[in-house]
Design a protein around this motif. Sequence first.
Motif, PDB file in Angstrom:
ATOM      1  N   PRO A 272       0.805  -1.229   0.000  1.00  0.00           N
ATOM      2  CA  PRO A 272       0.000   0.000   0.000  1.00  0.00           C
ATOM      3  C   PRO A 272       0.835   1.276   0.000  1.00  0.00           C
ATOM      4  CG  PRO A 272      -0.672  -1.502   1.780  1.00  0.00           C
ATOM      5  CD  PRO A 272       0.441  -2.171   1.051  1.00  0.00           C
ATOM      6  N   ALA A 273       1.950   1.305   0.726  1.00  0.00           N
ATOM      7  CA  ALA A 273       2.747   2.535   0.804  1.00  0.00           C
ATOM      8  C   ALA A 273       3.379   2.859  -0.556  1.00  0.00           C
ATOM      9  CB  ALA A 273       3.833   2.396   1.874  1.00  0.00           C
ATOM     10  N   ILE A 274       3.773   1.810  -1.290  1.00  0.00           N
ATOM     11  CA  ILE A 274       4.408   2.056  -2.594  1.00  0.00           C
ATOM     12  C   ILE A 274       3.348   2.431  -3.630  1.00  0.00           C
ATOM     13  CG2 ILE A 274       5.841   1.045  -4.412  1.00  0.00           C
ATOM     14  CD1 ILE A 274       7.132  -0.712  -2.258  1.00  0.00           C
ATOM     15  N   VAL A 275       2.216   1.729  -3.594  1.00  0.00           N
ATOM     16  CA  VAL A 275       1.120   2.048  -4.517  1.00  0.00           C
ATOM     17  C   VAL A 275       0.668   3.492  -4.303  1.00  0.00           C
ATOM     18  CG1 VAL A 275      -1.270   1.505  -5.126  1.00  0.00           C
ATOM     19  CG2 VAL A 275       0.368  -0.355  -4.709  1.00  0.00           C
ATOM     20  N   GLU A 276       0.599   3.898  -3.043  1.00  0.00           N
ATOM     21  CA  GLU A 276       0.167   5.265  -2.721  1.00  0.00           C
ATOM     22  C   GLU A 276       1.193   6.293  -3.225  1.00  0.00           C
ATOM     23  OE1 GLU A 276      -2.477   6.582  -1.881  1.00  0.00           O
ATOM     24  OE2 GLU A 276      -1.905   8.566  -1.131  1.00  0.00           O
ATOM     25  N   ALA A 277       2.469   5.978  -3.089  1.00  0.00           N
ATOM     26  CA  ALA A 277       3.510   6.910  -3.567  1.00  0.00           C
ATOM     27  C   ALA A 277       3.419   7.075  -5.088  1.00  0.00           C
ATOM     28  CB  ALA A 277       4.894   6.400  -3.159  1.00  0.00           C
ATOM     29  N   ILE A 278       3.160   5.984  -5.782  1.00  0.00           N
ATOM     30  CA  ILE A 278       3.024   6.057  -7.251  1.00  0.00           C
ATOM     31  C   ILE A 278       1.788   6.876  -7.612  1.00  0.00           C
ATOM     32  CG2 ILE A 278       2.627   4.711  -9.364  1.00  0.00           C
ATOM     33  CD1 ILE A 278       4.124   2.362  -7.971  1.00  0.00           C
ATOM     34  N   ARG A 279       0.692   6.622  -6.890  1.00  0.00           N
ATOM     35  CA  ARG A 279      -0.553   7.332  -7.179  1.00  0.00           C
ATOM     36  C   ARG A 279      -0.383   8.837  -6.956  1.00  0.00           C
ATOM     37  NH1 ARG A 279      -4.528   9.620  -5.146  1.00  0.00           N
ATOM     38  NH2 ARG A 279      -3.826   9.327  -3.005  1.00  0.00           N
ATOM     39  N   ARG A 280       0.200   9.192  -5.817  1.00  0.00           N
ATOM     40  CA  ARG A 280       0.389  10.627  -5.521  1.00  0.00           C
ATOM     41  C   ARG A 280       1.255  11.290  -6.581  1.00  0.00           C
ATOM     42  NH1 ARG A 280       1.382   9.519  -0.070  1.00  0.00           N
ATOM     43  NH2 ARG A 280       3.590   9.838  -0.511  1.00  0.00           N
ATOM     44  N   GLN A 281       2.357  10.629  -6.951  1.00  0.00           N
ATOM     45  CA  GLN A 281       3.244  11.213  -7.959  1.00  0.00           C
ATOM     46  C   GLN A 281       2.534  11.318  -9.317  1.00  0.00           C
ATOM     47  OE1 GLN A 281       6.056  12.791  -7.654  1.00  0.00           O
ATOM     48  NE2 GLN A 281       6.044  13.167  -9.873  1.00  0.00           N
ATOM     49  N   SER A 282       1.685  10.318  -9.624  1.00  0.00           N
ATOM     50  CA  SER A 282       1.026  10.308 -10.942  1.00  0.00           C
ATOM     51  C   SER A 282       0.074  11.496 -11.098  1.00  0.00           C
ATOM     52  CB  SER A 282       0.260   8.992 -11.151  1.00  0.00           C
ATOM     53  OG  SER A 282      -0.909   8.978 -10.367  1.00  0.00           O
ATOM     54  N   GLU A 283      -0.409  12.002  -9.966  1.00  0.00           N
ATOM     55  CA  GLU A 283      -1.312  13.161 -10.055  1.00  0.00           C
ATOM     56  C   GLU A 283      -0.560  14.440 -10.405  1.00  0.00           C
ATOM     57  OE1 GLU A 283      -3.312  13.017  -6.296  1.00  0.00           O
ATOM     58  OE2 GLU A 283      -4.658  11.406  -6.958  1.00  0.00           O
TER      59      GLU A 283
ATOM     60  N   GLY B 286      22.372   8.303 -21.708  1.00  0.00           N
ATOM     61  CA  GLY B 286      21.191   9.071 -21.310  1.00  0.00           C
ATOM     62  C   GLY B 286      19.902   8.484 -21.846  1.00  0.00           C
ATOM     63  N   PRO B 287      19.347   7.499 -21.145  1.00  0.00           N
ATOM     64  CA  PRO B 287      18.117   6.856 -21.625  1.00  0.00           C
ATOM     65  C   PRO B 287      16.897   7.797 -21.606  1.00  0.00           C
ATOM     66  CG  PRO B 287      18.912   5.810 -19.585  1.00  0.00           C
ATOM     67  CD  PRO B 287      19.825   6.947 -19.873  1.00  0.00           C
ATOM     68  N   THR B 288      15.971   7.553 -22.496  1.00  0.00           N
ATOM     69  CA  THR B 288      14.758   8.361 -22.606  1.00  0.00           C
ATOM     70  C   THR B 288      14.032   8.482 -21.270  1.00  0.00           C
ATOM     71  OG1 THR B 288      14.501   7.504 -24.834  1.00  0.00           O
ATOM     72  CG2 THR B 288      12.577   8.596 -23.878  1.00  0.00           C
ATOM     73  N   PHE B 289      13.887   7.333 -20.594  1.00  0.00           N
ATOM     74  CA  PHE B 289      13.104   7.323 -19.352  1.00  0.00           C
ATOM     75  C   PHE B 289      13.978   7.420 -18.107  1.00  0.00           C
ATOM     76  CE2 PHE B 289       9.998   5.742 -22.388  1.00  0.00           C
ATOM     77  CZ  PHE B 289       8.891   6.515 -22.023  1.00  0.00           C
ATOM     78  N   MET B 290      15.153   8.013 -18.266  1.00  0.00           N
ATOM     79  CA  MET B 290      16.068   8.192 -17.135  1.00  0.00           C
ATOM     80  C   MET B 290      15.347   8.875 -15.974  1.00  0.00           C
ATOM     81  SD  MET B 290      19.818   9.858 -17.378  1.00  0.00           S
ATOM     82  CE  MET B 290      20.955   9.891 -15.997  1.00  0.00           C
ATOM     83  N   ALA B 291      15.484   8.290 -14.774  1.00  0.00           N
ATOM     84  CA  ALA B 291      14.936   8.872 -13.540  1.00  0.00           C
ATOM     85  C   ALA B 291      13.436   9.139 -13.647  1.00  0.00           C
ATOM     86  CB  ALA B 291      15.681  10.153 -13.163  1.00  0.00           C
ATOM     87  N   ASN B 292      12.718   8.226 -14.259  1.00  0.00           N
ATOM     88  CA  ASN B 292      11.256   8.389 -14.359  1.00  0.00           C
ATOM     89  C   ASN B 292      10.655   8.695 -12.975  1.00  0.00           C
ATOM     90  OD1 ASN B 292       8.513   6.576 -14.032  1.00  0.00           O
ATOM     91  ND2 ASN B 292       8.553   7.887 -15.824  1.00  0.00           N
ATOM     92  N   PRO B 293       9.898   9.791 -12.858  1.00  0.00           N
ATOM     93  CA  PRO B 293       9.404  10.220 -11.541  1.00  0.00           C
ATOM     94  C   PRO B 293       8.543   9.174 -10.823  1.00  0.00           C
ATOM     95  CG  PRO B 293       9.103  11.967 -13.172  1.00  0.00           C
ATOM     96  CD  PRO B 293       9.567  10.765 -13.925  1.00  0.00           C
ATOM     97  N   LEU B 294       7.716   8.437 -11.564  1.00  0.00           N
ATOM     98  CA  LEU B 294       6.885   7.412 -10.911  1.00  0.00           C
ATOM     99  C   LEU B 294       7.777   6.327 -10.293  1.00  0.00           C
ATOM    100  CD1 LEU B 294       4.065   6.810 -13.568  1.00  0.00           C
ATOM    101  CD2 LEU B 294       3.922   8.146 -11.455  1.00  0.00           C
TER     102      LEU B 294
ATOM    103  N   ALA C 190       9.593   7.663  -7.250  1.00  0.00           N
ATOM    104  CA  ALA C 190       8.694   7.742  -6.089  1.00  0.00           C
ATOM    105  C   ALA C 190       8.485   6.354  -5.489  1.00  0.00           C
ATOM    106  CB  ALA C 190       7.361   8.356  -6.501  1.00  0.00           C
ATOM    107  N   ALA C 191       8.326   5.353  -6.365  1.00  0.00           N
ATOM    108  CA  ALA C 191       8.166   3.977  -5.875  1.00  0.00           C
ATOM    109  C   ALA C 191       9.413   3.528  -5.120  1.00  0.00           C
ATOM    110  CB  ALA C 191       7.885   3.034  -7.052  1.00  0.00           C
ATOM    111  N   ALA C 192      10.587   3.860  -5.654  1.00  0.00           N
ATOM    112  CA  ALA C 192      11.833   3.434  -5.019  1.00  0.00           C
ATOM    113  C   ALA C 192      12.039   4.115  -3.673  1.00  0.00           C
ATOM    114  CB  ALA C 192      13.018   3.715  -5.944  1.00  0.00           C
TER     115      ALA C 192
END
Length: 434
Positions: free
Chosen positions: A60-71, A305-313, A316-318
């Motif tokens: 739940p804590a990781i799912v919530e972090a992804i959800r919050r960041q996705s907003e 330098g990958p396209t999705f380097m440091a993807n925010p979602l 946040a999950a990490a």
Amino acid sequence: MTPLEYDRSFIWHPYASLKAPPPVRLARSASGVEIELADGRRLIDAVSSWWCVAHGHNHPAIVEAIRRQSEKMCHVMFGGFTHEPAIALAQKLASFAPAGLNRVFFADSGSISVEVAAKMAIQYHAALGHPERRRILALKGGYHGDTSLCMALSDPDGMHTLFKGLMTSHLFADKPSCPFGGNWEPAYAQSLAYAIDAYGHEIAAVICEPILQAANAMNFYHPSYLREMRRLCDESGALLIFDEIAAGLHRTGPRWAQDHAAVTPDIMTVGKALTGGHMTLAATLASARVADTISNGRPSAFMHGPTFMANPLACAAASASLNLFAANDYAANAKRIEGWFSRRLMALRALPNVADVRILGAVAVVEMQRLPSQADISDVIDSHGVWLRPFCNFIYSMPPLISDEQTIDRISSAIMDLASRPPDTTPMDPDFHE
Ligand SMILES: *Cc1c(COP(=O)(O)O)cnc(C)c1O
């Protein structure tokens, strides 16, 4: 055509044929230690979905972090932008890593983080005026990923033999044969010492999976081997790279596998359990000396330098995952899991088809003379409700680090049942590895 029929005809699965695809199960949801199938049955995930689901599925804590960041922001390019999830994660990773490894490169998978580590080592020596130091010394029995450079560093006789000629030839020392917990003899490091002595002037770095050689060998080796490796690297000027993608974050007990030896590398890769198995993300951590030397060279830029380097979602999950690693005593969990597995599985050594049983932390390996048939494997999975994925001649479990005694008991029962079944007598499919 049902969805499963479509899947069989058109979608590749890992290490699988499209002509005679091995069976796949339709997964619908997952939580805790269990995966739920479309027909409602539940399987205990005894391999943590390839060793990454440390805190259990859909925490739940990781799912919530992804959800919050996705907003706020799902993605933005890392060239020319930065963001709070990446900065917060870099700080957390530095506080988790061995002292000194606080320069961070975010990669989108484990293989890429290994490519990045090798490129850093080569660029480091080029910056020092030694462009001839561009070979990497790896260990037989190792595994570092499936992209070209990673294949070139993985066991030359392992799963990638088909691509042998295509890959630059790096150097290999013998598979470490000194068991974890056994007596150390200096002779165990002879092949490594010989390779460094003979080729040191061409070697940019030595790479290994510390303590646990996972995907190609399921081999636990002696911490003194790492101490000897560190000494030989210091003597020869080669950098030392530890690939902690599989063994890191408490899989073998302590936070990092290298902690068994109290040895620190110059560059280290982290992946798999980094996001607790919720998103794909890996990182390459380097010392200030490596980063400064590269930055003072020509080019000063590090060329990746990958396209999705440091993807925010994913960042946040990490971060949420590292918070869980900080809040829980997973070293103690791994120790308990080791005890529960040992009590149940060591007796399997007496079976004629069992070559060895090895258990360290939250890793249990039953090495068979030969695996039972695919039909027997499927039958054990279904009748025990335990997801196992044996490969080569290994039946193994790397359960989520939150597994309780009852979960480990059920996994152990499934493994005991499987190890007691007769060896498969049909000729080996040369395509089948994993
Ligand atoms: C799985 C693994 C990799 C590759 O990671 P991917 O995310 O699959 O690319 C590299 N090194 C080790 C030790 C691994 O176990």
